[in-house]
Design an enzyme around this catalytic site. Sequence first.
Site, PDB file in Angstrom:
ATOM      1  N   TYR A   1      25.145  41.329  -8.908  1.00 54.32           N
ATOM      2  CA  TYR A   1      23.794  41.282  -8.356  1.00 54.32           C
ATOM      3  C   TYR A   1      22.817  40.609  -9.317  1.00 54.32           C
ATOM      4  CZ  TYR A   1      22.143  45.010 -11.472  1.00 54.32           C
ATOM      5  OH  TYR A   1      21.788  45.728 -12.584  1.00 54.32           O
TER       6      TYR A   1
ATOM      7  N   LYS B   1      27.033  41.088 -14.551  1.00 53.24           N
ATOM      8  CA  LYS B   1      25.990  41.910 -13.904  1.00 53.24           C
ATOM      9  C   LYS B   1      26.603  42.576 -12.664  1.00 53.24           C
ATOM     10  CE  LYS B   1      20.980  41.865 -13.214  1.00 53.24           C
ATOM     11  NZ  LYS B   1      20.694  43.085 -13.943  1.00 53.24           N
TER      12      LYS B   1
ATOM     13  N   GLU C   1      22.219  48.231 -25.955  1.00 50.21           N
ATOM     14  CA  GLU C   1      21.079  47.855 -25.096  1.00 50.21           C
ATOM     15  C   GLU C   1      20.596  49.080 -24.350  1.00 50.21           C
ATOM     16  OE1 GLU C   1      22.155  45.130 -21.900  1.00 50.21           O
ATOM     17  OE2 GLU C   1      23.988  46.228 -21.479  1.00 50.21           O
TER      18      GLU C   1
ATOM     19  N   LEU D   1      24.354  42.888 -21.458  1.00 50.79           N
ATOM     20  CA  LEU D   1      24.008  41.843 -20.496  1.00 50.79           C
ATOM     21  C   LEU D   1      23.150  40.797 -21.211  1.00 50.79           C
ATOM     22  CD1 LEU D   1      24.126  41.125 -17.408  1.00 50.79           C
ATOM     23  CD2 LEU D   1      21.795  41.963 -17.311  1.00 50.79           C
TER      24      LEU D   1
HETATM   25  N1  PDD Z   1      18.322  45.107 -15.194  1.00 51.79           N
HETATM   26  N2  PDD Z   1      20.676  45.030 -19.661  1.00 51.79           N
HETATM   27  C1  PDD Z   1      20.944  45.709 -18.536  1.00 51.79           C
HETATM   28  C2  PDD Z   1      22.046  46.716 -18.558  1.00 51.79           C
HETATM   29  C3  PDD Z   1      20.193  45.476 -17.372  1.00 51.79           C
HETATM   30  O1  PDD Z   1      20.473  46.136 -16.242  1.00 51.79           O
HETATM   31  C4  PDD Z   1      19.127  44.531 -17.423  1.00 51.79           C
HETATM   32  C5  PDD Z   1      18.292  44.207 -16.222  1.00 51.79           C
HETATM   33  C6  PDD Z   1      18.883  43.850 -18.619  1.00 51.79           C
HETATM   34  C7  PDD Z   1      17.809  42.800 -18.747  1.00 51.79           C
HETATM   35  O2  PDD Z   1      18.152  41.620 -18.068  1.00 51.79           O
HETATM   36  P1  PDD Z   1      17.043  40.653 -17.451  1.00 51.79           P
HETATM   37  O3  PDD Z   1      16.086  40.348 -18.534  1.00 51.79           O
HETATM   38  O4  PDD Z   1      17.811  39.478 -17.017  1.00 51.79           O
HETATM   39  O5  PDD Z   1      16.385  41.424 -16.318  1.00 51.79           O
HETATM   40  C8  PDD Z   1      19.692  44.117 -19.727  1.00 51.79           C
HETATM   41  C9  PDD Z   1      17.686  44.810 -13.925  1.00 51.79           C
HETATM   42  C10 PDD Z   1      16.257  44.478 -14.011  1.00 51.79           C
HETATM   43  C11 PDD Z   1      18.007  45.919 -12.937  1.00 51.79           C
HETATM   44  O6  PDD Z   1      19.167  46.303 -12.883  1.00 51.79           O
HETATM   45  O7  PDD Z   1      17.124  46.369 -12.200  1.00 51.79           O
END
Ligand code: PDD
Length: 289
Positions: free
Chosen positions: A32, A146, A178, A202
């Site tokens: 996703y 993801k 993270e 991620l």
């Molecule tokens: N989550 N690490 C994890 C485990 C995440 O789920 C996310 C983002 C990030 C940051 O990635 P980005 O900057 O590309 O949003 C890091 C999204 C926002 C979510 O699951 O809602």
Amino acid sequence: MEYALLNGEIIDRSQAKVDVEDRGYQFGDGVYEVIRVYNGKMFTLTEHLKRFADSAKSIGISLPFTSLRLAEMLEELLLKNNLQTGNIYMQVTRGTAPRNHLFPTGNVTPTLTAYTIKGVRPLENLKSGVKAILTEDIRWLRCDIKSLNLLGNLLAKQKASEQGCFEAIQHRGQDVTEGSSSNIFMVKNGTVITHESNHLILKGITKDVILNVCNKNNIPVQERTFSLAELEEAEEVFLSSTTAEVMPVIEIDGKKIRSGIPGPLTQKLQDLFEKEIEKQCGALVDNVM
Ligand code: PDD
């Protein structure tokens, strides 16, 4: 009426249904993206589409549309739902097939869905900062994908929330990885440090924007693993994600960072990040949904 995208068609959201044997529903067999929308425009769309394609490829799902076509469909969805500020959620699963752990053979079309979510920027938290807890990272070893399988992340986030905190900062043994839905940064001797992008985290798109603005503005950065001991001594700590932007952390496990106020470098990066948003999406004047 609210609209959703289902397999290439934009339809009434209440009619966008998937089968009980959809592999995303049964196995979490899919990937996703969450894309932020400001002023009716998608921020870092190209990067999200690329990561979506990369994640899908890494688990052997071939996307039923090109990135260009996907961009057009998302644009149309935004317009139909008249979304100004919020998020687009998009996912693809391996499709619907009789339940079997093995990948289905034959002609199974992946299920691709997207819909929009209204949501203002978290301005209060961005200004005051948030609290976090530490928790052991119990997830699998392909956190670079993801994936829809978010149970480890959910358990961590829930634990944080039950302790009145915004985020759970995960660690594998002594190494900080993270947040449950964000990347984590710390500042040490004026250098911004964040985990290298490998299979343990991620590769956040917000993280990449931040690294780029650091480089452009001669702010020293390091992508490397750091320890819980280093985090405890950090001058500043912040999180990054599509929805949380550059989010100051002011307390971890009840211990204040910088006497509980967002740090100057974090605030500088917030300003620079806003400028990046404004370059792509126009002036951030208000918080209209
Ligand atoms: N989550 N690490 C994890 C485990 C995440 O789920 C996310 C983002 C990030 C940051 O990635 P980005 O900057 O590309 O949003 C890091 C999204 C926002 C979510 O699951 O809602």
